[in-house]
Scaffold this active site. Structure first.
Site, PDB file in Angstrom:
ATOM      1  N   HIS A 113       1.457  -0.754  -3.834  1.00 37.94           N
ATOM      2  CA  HIS A 113       1.188   0.586  -3.384  1.00 37.94           C
ATOM      3  C   HIS A 113      -0.242   0.994  -3.938  1.00 37.94           C
ATOM      4  CE1 HIS A 113       1.654   4.748  -1.814  1.00 37.94           C
ATOM      5  NE2 HIS A 113       1.316   5.151  -2.932  1.00 37.94           N
ATOM      6  N   SER A 140       0.105  -0.526  -7.814  1.00 38.39           N
ATOM      7  CA  SER A 140       1.560  -0.402  -8.615  1.00 38.39           C
ATOM      8  C   SER A 140       2.282  -1.513  -7.988  1.00 38.39           C
ATOM      9  CB  SER A 140       2.387   0.857  -8.620  1.00 38.39           C
ATOM     10  OG  SER A 140       1.599   1.649  -9.124  1.00 38.39           O
ATOM     11  N   ASP A 149       8.294   4.542  -1.508  1.00 42.74           N
ATOM     12  CA  ASP A 149       7.433   4.507  -2.927  1.00 42.74           C
ATOM     13  C   ASP A 149       8.002   4.720  -3.984  1.00 42.74           C
ATOM     14  OD1 ASP A 149       5.519   3.262  -1.057  1.00 42.74           O
ATOM     15  OD2 ASP A 149       4.742   5.176  -0.661  1.00 42.74           O
TER      16      ASP A 149
HETATM   17  C1  GRF Z   1      -2.744  -2.385   0.343  1.00 46.00           C
HETATM   18  O1  GRF Z   1      -3.778  -1.437  -0.018  1.00 46.00           O
HETATM   19  C2  GRF Z   1      -1.643  -2.067  -0.289  1.00 46.00           C
HETATM   20  O2  GRF Z   1      -1.422  -1.467  -1.380  1.00 46.00           O
HETATM   21  C3  GRF Z   1      -0.713  -1.234   1.013  1.00 46.00           C
HETATM   22  O3  GRF Z   1      -1.323  -1.578   2.258  1.00 46.00           O
HETATM   23  C4  GRF Z   1      -2.752  -2.165   2.104  1.00 46.00           C
HETATM   24  C5  GRF Z   1      -2.487  -3.599   2.513  1.00 46.00           C
HETATM   25  O4  GRF Z   1      -3.917  -4.242   2.494  1.00 46.00           O
HETATM   26  N1  GRF Z   1       0.592  -1.059   0.770  1.00 46.00           N
HETATM   27  P1  GRF Z   1      -3.938  -5.605   3.248  1.00 46.00           P
HETATM   28  O5  GRF Z   1      -3.355  -5.633   4.682  1.00 46.00           O
HETATM   29  O6  GRF Z   1      -3.423  -6.635   2.099  1.00 46.00           O
HETATM   30  O7  GRF Z   1      -5.414  -5.811   3.172  1.00 46.00           O
END
Ligand code: GRF
Length: 221
Positions: A113, A140, A149
């Site tokens: 997250h 995190s 979350d």
């Molecule tokens: C990331 O920023 C993650 O923290 C959130 O979704 C985003 C996914 O990015 N849960 P990606 O698809 O891995 O580029």
């Protein structure tokens, strides 16, 4: 668990840059794990293309018209169970999961997250952090529990917000952190040293009361 047999399923909805970071660590020999399947709820998710480029099976499970969350999650679970994964990795999977689904995989469902949890749960974390005038931000990795979350945080890494940061620059800087933090955290999970006995999260037999940082992780695995 034998680290070399650590079986991962990755769930995603979008770009899959975190998936790519995990694939890269595996290919570099730094993470002894196998991605059994990448599952997306969106057929055009670029993460599926990344999986295909690396010979990883990809599956699309889209919502059917009128389908309940529970029915969708049941289909998802049936597919996941075919692969008998050790860990189910949420890497930008943009669906809220039903309590039944989360409980079925209790302690084996991991999310990343883009905030310093427990602060800024939910969406648009970068802009919300800026609007609040925060000086620090971060990412995190946590155990998924039924509340969004909200599960115990395994690891966390901070960045300092610069005066000229905006939501886009923070997104990019946090992504770079995530690409380090997620594979290192998964490596620790695959070592078998982390246990979750609701509500306590422990490494070996010591409770984790403060999230592990990247430098802690580097010392541990
Ligand atoms: C990331 O920023 C993650 O923290 C959130 O979704 C985003 C996914 O990015 N849960 P990606 O698809 O891995 O580029």
């Amino acid at each position: 668990m034998n680290p070399s047999s650590c079986r991962l399923i990755v769930l995603l909805s979008g770009q899959g840059s975190n998936l790519q970071a995990i694939i890269d660590r595996i290919n570099q020999g730094e993470l002894a794990a196998t991605i059994c399947c990448v599952i997306s709820d969106k057929k055009d998710a670029y993460g599926l293309t990344r999986a295909q480029q690396h010979g990883i099976p990809g599956q699309i499970i889209e919502t059917s018209p009128g389908e309940t969350r529970i029915d969708y999650d049941q289909r998802l679970a049936s597919l996941i169970d075919d692969f008998q994964p050790d860990w189910i990795i949420l890497a930008g999977f943009m669906r809220i999961l039903s309590t039944g689904f989360v409980e079925r995989y209790q302690g084996r469902l991991i999310n990343i997250h883009p905030s310093l949890l427990p602060k800024y749960k939910g969406l648009n974390t970068h802009q919300r952090v800026l609007d609040a005038g925060e000086t620090e931000h971060g990412a995190s990795v946590h155990i998924v529990t039924p509340e969004l979350d909200d599960g115990p945080v395994i690891s966390q890494e901070k960045i300092t917000i610069h005066p000229d940061d905006n939501a886009e620059s923070l997104k990019q800087r946090i992504h770079r952190v995530e690409h380090q933090l997620f594979p290192a955290s998964i490596k620790l999970l695959c070592s078998g040293r982390i246990s979750y006995n609701k509500p306590a999260l422990a490494i070996d037999d010591s409770d984790i009361t403060t999230p592990l940082t990247l430098s802690h992780l580097a010392e541990l695995v």
